[in-house]
Design a protein around this motif. Structure first.
Motif, short mmCIF file in Angstrom:
data_model
loop_
_atom_site.label_atom_id
_atom_site.label_comp_id
_atom_site.label_asym_id
_atom_site.label_seq_id
_atom_site.Cartn_x
_atom_site.Cartn_y
_atom_site.Cartn_z
N THR A 1 35.10 -115.52 16.36
CA THR A 1 34.62 -115.90 17.69
C THR A 1 33.27 -115.25 17.96
O THR A 1 32.35 -115.90 18.47
N PHE A 2 33.11 -113.98 17.61
CA PHE A 2 31.84 -113.30 17.80
C PHE A 2 30.76 -113.90 16.91
O PHE A 2 29.60 -114.00 17.32
N ASP A 3 31.13 -114.31 15.70
CA ASP A 3 30.18 -114.97 14.80
C ASP A 3 29.66 -116.25 15.47
O ASP A 3 28.47 -116.55 15.43
N ALA A 4 30.56 -117.01 16.10
CA ALA A 4 30.15 -118.24 16.79
C ALA A 4 29.28 -117.91 18.00
O ALA A 4 28.26 -118.58 18.23
N LEU A 5 29.65 -116.90 18.78
CA LEU A 5 28.88 -116.56 19.99
C LEU A 5 27.48 -116.07 19.65
O LEU A 5 26.53 -116.32 20.40
N ILE A 6 27.33 -115.40 18.52
CA ILE A 6 26.00 -114.94 18.10
C ILE A 6 25.10 -116.13 17.77
O ILE A 6 23.89 -116.09 17.98
N ARG A 7 25.70 -117.22 17.29
CA ARG A 7 24.92 -118.43 16.95
C ARG A 7 24.54 -119.26 18.16
O ARG A 7 23.79 -120.22 18.05
N GLU A 8 25.09 -118.92 19.32
CA GLU A 8 24.80 -119.65 20.57
C GLU A 8 23.34 -119.41 20.98
O GLU A 8 22.89 -118.27 21.06
N ASP A 9 22.61 -120.51 21.23
CA ASP A 9 21.20 -120.42 21.66
C ASP A 9 21.03 -121.05 23.03
O ASP A 9 21.68 -122.05 23.34
N SER A 10 20.12 -120.49 23.83
CA SER A 10 19.80 -121.09 25.12
C SER A 10 18.67 -122.09 24.92
O SER A 10 17.90 -121.97 23.96
N PRO A 11 18.53 -123.07 25.80
CA PRO A 11 17.42 -124.02 25.68
C PRO A 11 16.06 -123.31 25.71
O PRO A 11 15.13 -123.74 25.04
N ARG A 12 15.97 -122.22 26.45
CA ARG A 12 14.71 -121.46 26.52
C ARG A 12 14.34 -120.89 25.15
O ARG A 12 13.20 -120.98 24.71
N ALA A 13 15.34 -120.35 24.42
CA ALA A 13 15.08 -119.79 23.10
C ALA A 13 14.70 -120.89 22.10
O ALA A 13 13.79 -120.71 21.28
N ARG B 1 27.91 -110.44 28.72
CA ARG B 1 27.92 -109.40 27.69
C ARG B 1 29.36 -109.12 27.28
O ARG B 1 30.24 -109.04 28.13
N VAL B 2 29.59 -108.99 25.97
CA VAL B 2 30.94 -108.78 25.47
C VAL B 2 30.88 -108.00 24.16
O VAL B 2 29.88 -108.06 23.43
N GLY B 3 31.94 -107.26 23.87
CA GLY B 3 32.02 -106.51 22.62
C GLY B 3 33.49 -106.27 22.28
O GLY B 3 34.36 -106.37 23.14
N PHE B 4 33.75 -105.97 21.01
CA PHE B 4 35.12 -105.66 20.62
C PHE B 4 35.12 -104.37 19.83
O PHE B 4 34.11 -103.98 19.25
N GLY B 5 36.26 -103.67 19.86
CA GLY B 5 36.36 -102.40 19.16
C GLY B 5 37.75 -102.18 18.62
O GLY B 5 38.74 -102.75 19.08
N HIS B 6 37.81 -101.30 17.63
CA HIS B 6 39.04 -100.97 16.93
C HIS B 6 39.19 -99.46 16.97
O HIS B 6 38.22 -98.75 16.73
N GLY B 7 40.37 -98.98 17.32
CA GLY B 7 40.60 -97.54 17.36
C GLY B 7 41.96 -97.19 16.80
O GLY B 7 42.92 -97.93 16.98
N LYS B 8 42.01 -96.05 16.09
CA LYS B 8 43.29 -95.60 15.52
C LYS B 8 43.59 -94.18 15.99
O LYS B 8 42.68 -93.36 16.09
#
Length: 188
Positions: A147-159, A51-58
């Protein structure tokens, strides 16, 4: 006194995450008395188990900007399927704006071969073996989003098997056959 267990649960949940500061941007606003400085922070948060996420704060102060970015990252976590908990299932590309990234699965012992912002994502995600290349912009915001766009496209063999109505063994066997035929062609 009823709040104590709830606060303890939140602390436990927060402690499972690893956060990495990727970038701090200082901006100046010119006012009558001089300059007022503000800070923008880009943070990546993950549990090192997929699990991973990114955030921006000012904010006006750096620690406050980092805190806001960390909270924002925890709200936007995504789950990424990993092969054997150490690498990607397949090669994948992602893009955002002028940023393009190519992520490739790698054999055990390869390590993380990736540039700055992408390395932070992989370390917090828990990937141990990956080869990544950033094409286009070196802007950390766009690199992280690509990078997150690429990771979202990642599929497992089960899926994939569920989507095609096949068994997981059929999907994985095909991958193994194609790798063996590529190695045989290379040797010939």
């Amino acid at each position: 006194m009823a709040r104590a267990p709830r606060e303890r649960d939140r602390d436990d949940r927060d402690s499972e995450f690893v956060d990495k500061l990727v970038h701090i941007n200082r901006v100046a606003k010119v006012v009558k008395g001089g300059r007022r400085f503000g800070f923008a922070a880009l943070v990546v948060v993950g549990d090192q188990k997929g699990r991973v996420g990114f955030g921006h704060g000012k904010a006006r102060e750096v620690p406050e900007a980092i805190r806001k970015a960390t909270e924002s990252a925890k709200r936007g976590l995504i789950k990424v399927p990993l092969r054997e908990g150490r690498t990607l299932h397949h090669d994948v590309t992602g893009h955002h704006g002028a940023g393009r990234v190519v992520l490739r699965a790698a054999p055990p012992g390869t390590g993380i071969i990736a540039g700055g912002p992408m390395r932070a994502v992989f370390e917090t995600l828990g990937i141990q073996d990956v080869v990544a290349k950033s094409l286009g912009t070196s802007n950390p915001y766009n690199m992280i989003r690509a990078t997150f766009d690429a990771l979202i496209r990642e599929d497992s063999p089960r899926a994939v098997a569920a989507r095609r109505g096949k068994k997981v063994s059929e999907i994985v066997a095909r991958r193994r056959d194609s790798v063996e035929s590529a190695v045989a062609a290379q040797d010939a």
